[in-house]
Scaffold this active site. Sequence first.
Site, PDB file in Angstrom:
ATOM      1  N   GLY A 308       2.613   2.007   2.183  1.00  0.00           N
ATOM      2  CA  GLY A 308       3.865   2.678   1.889  1.00  0.00           C
ATOM      3  C   GLY A 308       3.622   4.008   1.204  1.00  0.00           C
ATOM      4  O   GLY A 308       2.547   4.617   1.327  1.00  0.00           O
ATOM      5  N   SER A 309       4.603   4.454   0.439  1.00  0.00           N
ATOM      6  CA  SER A 309       4.621   5.846  -0.032  1.00  0.00           C
ATOM      7  C   SER A 309       3.587   6.196  -1.090  1.00  0.00           C
ATOM      8  O   SER A 309       3.433   7.372  -1.420  1.00  0.00           O
ATOM      9  CB  SER A 309       6.020   6.189  -0.550  1.00  0.00           C
TER      10      SER A 309
END
EC number: 3.4.16.4
Length: 713
Positions: A308-309
């Site tokens: 993810g980020s």
Amino acid sequence: MPKKNKFMNRGAAILSICFALFFFVILGRMAYIQITGKANGEVLATKATEQHEKKRTIEASRGSILDRKGKVIAEDTATYKLIAILDKKMTTDVKHPQHVVNKEKTAEALSKVINLDKADILDILNKDAKQVEFGSAGRDITYSQKQKIEKMKLPGISFLRDTKRYYPNGVFASNLIGYAEVDEETNEISGAMGLEKVLDKYLKERDGYVTYESDKSGWELPNSKNKITAPKNGDNVYLTIDQKIQTFLEDSMTKVAQKYNPKKIMAAVVDPKTGKVLAMGQRPSFDPNKRDVTNYYNDLISYAYEPGSTMKIFTLAAAMQENVFNANEKYKSGTFEVGGAPVKDHNNGVGWGPTTYHDGVLRSSNVAFAKLAKEKLGYDRLNQYLHKFNFYQKTGIDLPGEVSSKINFKYEFDKASTAYGQASAVTPIQQIQAATAIANDGKMMKPYVIDHIVDPDKDKTIYQNKPESAGTPISASTAKKVRDILGEVVTSKIGTGQAYKIEGFDVAGKTGTAQIAGKGGYLDGTDNYIFSFMGMAPKDDPELLIYVAVQQPQLKAGQSSSDPVSEIFNPTMKNSLHYLNIEPTEKSDSDKEETKAQTMPDLTDQTVAAAQKKAKEENLTPIVIGSDVAVKEQYPKADEEVLTNQKVFLKTGGKIKMPDMTGWSRREVLQYGELAGIHIEVSGQGYAVSQSVKKDKEIKDKTVIKVKFKNPD
């Protein structure tokens, strides 16, 4: 008549010849033995010596595992098994009986120490057997119990010494430490999991022996020449783990696990300047004393997933290093087509209209990072930085079970997706290693957990680890720029990391929301994500780097995805910084009351009143064990580190009354029991909510105290 004598003479002659042959065989045999000293292929002198030689074992201990300050994480502890000799033949001197003589008296006496009634003990002693044991009540007898029974001088009552592996902290980096257990075939303790298994060749002990000459009864002869084979104690392994920081992490993970019931929690605390792992834990975990294992893997190194980020940190660093990141340049947020498929921002592709790349980072815009990868950096340069940050290879951390990443960089959409943390799978430890470059002015440090190994017999360090650079993917100036913008992720009103603000300290970090791959695509549902945060503090000169990931928490209405992650990150970071005496960026009134590290004073040989007064002056909480007037023992010991308001135990001797343990941690309860020499059974996690013995009631010798724990709602 002459005919008869003829046959008799012949028989006598044959018999004489047989006797003569037998005599010569015996004579020859004796001559052979006399000359060679052998019989049936064995040297008789050696055989005779063996019959009068005895061997006595000198027991060695398995090496201990300790934290970086020498606090025990795993050690051998002596236990005893209670046995009763019933066979009267074992007594050769009536003045010194070796069997149970008075069963009534023996049962009555033992019932005061072990957890069995007199009637039950009497039933065991009346069995038709030569020797009996007392089941679970007679196993794992403590040294204190053994001393009490020995003082009773009960004929026929004896002990078999045993050793077991003991983990005083319970659930404590358990998937990292692992456990050791007794091999039933060899009756030796061997590592079965984690560092206990990997370092078994160092930790393993070797018993020694004394060989001596004995008389027919087996007693050692006065002038016996002893042959000694010295024992070799196992080596002691010192880790980079800090017991206090690990405890901060474990406590916060336990609360979150109870509150949100996630499928997984993974967290680690690292010194970014050296790569030393100060804490590492996960949920589910286990107590190595009970070995209630449900997951044998260390997820920080054995679980690769789309991060993810948090992966955007490294795309940003690459763009800044290559001077292609223009913070004030605007782009169209919302959706962006790559390879015939849309990249969408996390608000269902709505975006925020035309916005700057600076704000795109703060808002964690997928479109911003896809455009950076495709239009600014280019995929080839992005891939070069994936190599520079070592995402294509294992970190080489000194732990078993590290798995490889899977970087999907074949198709254009996968290339763009990798830039913002999808399509490619990496491990938490790979992300942590890469993030040390951001925290450590561009220099990436290899993570490690084994600090040094000591041979206790020689008091000699036989292995010393040291910090090792894993590369320099970016410059110091780039690292500072990345930290500055990650600081805004936490402080800005549009930043996704606002939940990670810590009063008094500047935190830099990046949130992550990773989709979980399933059959035929990603899992649906608002909870089917891995929520994470990679954070460092203080921002301008980070001393600590913490990664926390919580998979599939069960969130209720009104709860945010950042709640379970921040409830681990924030207290662990704040308490650890205070414990390490890191000066706050801005001091506040609340900081004065926070956890501080200090040195434990020596309170022994003082009156209880004086010791209590001194402890309170040092902002400590004294707990007295016993009723005598002077302090004989204390825990922690003098000069060890303690924290503000920490419970300290003062043992005096005499009668012990039950304290109110409500609100105590498991560790405090077990420490109390160990110092008091009483048996405490614990159940549950969190903090004590009930106890089987009421406050101020005198604790009898055989009392088993049961304490239940529960996490606060």
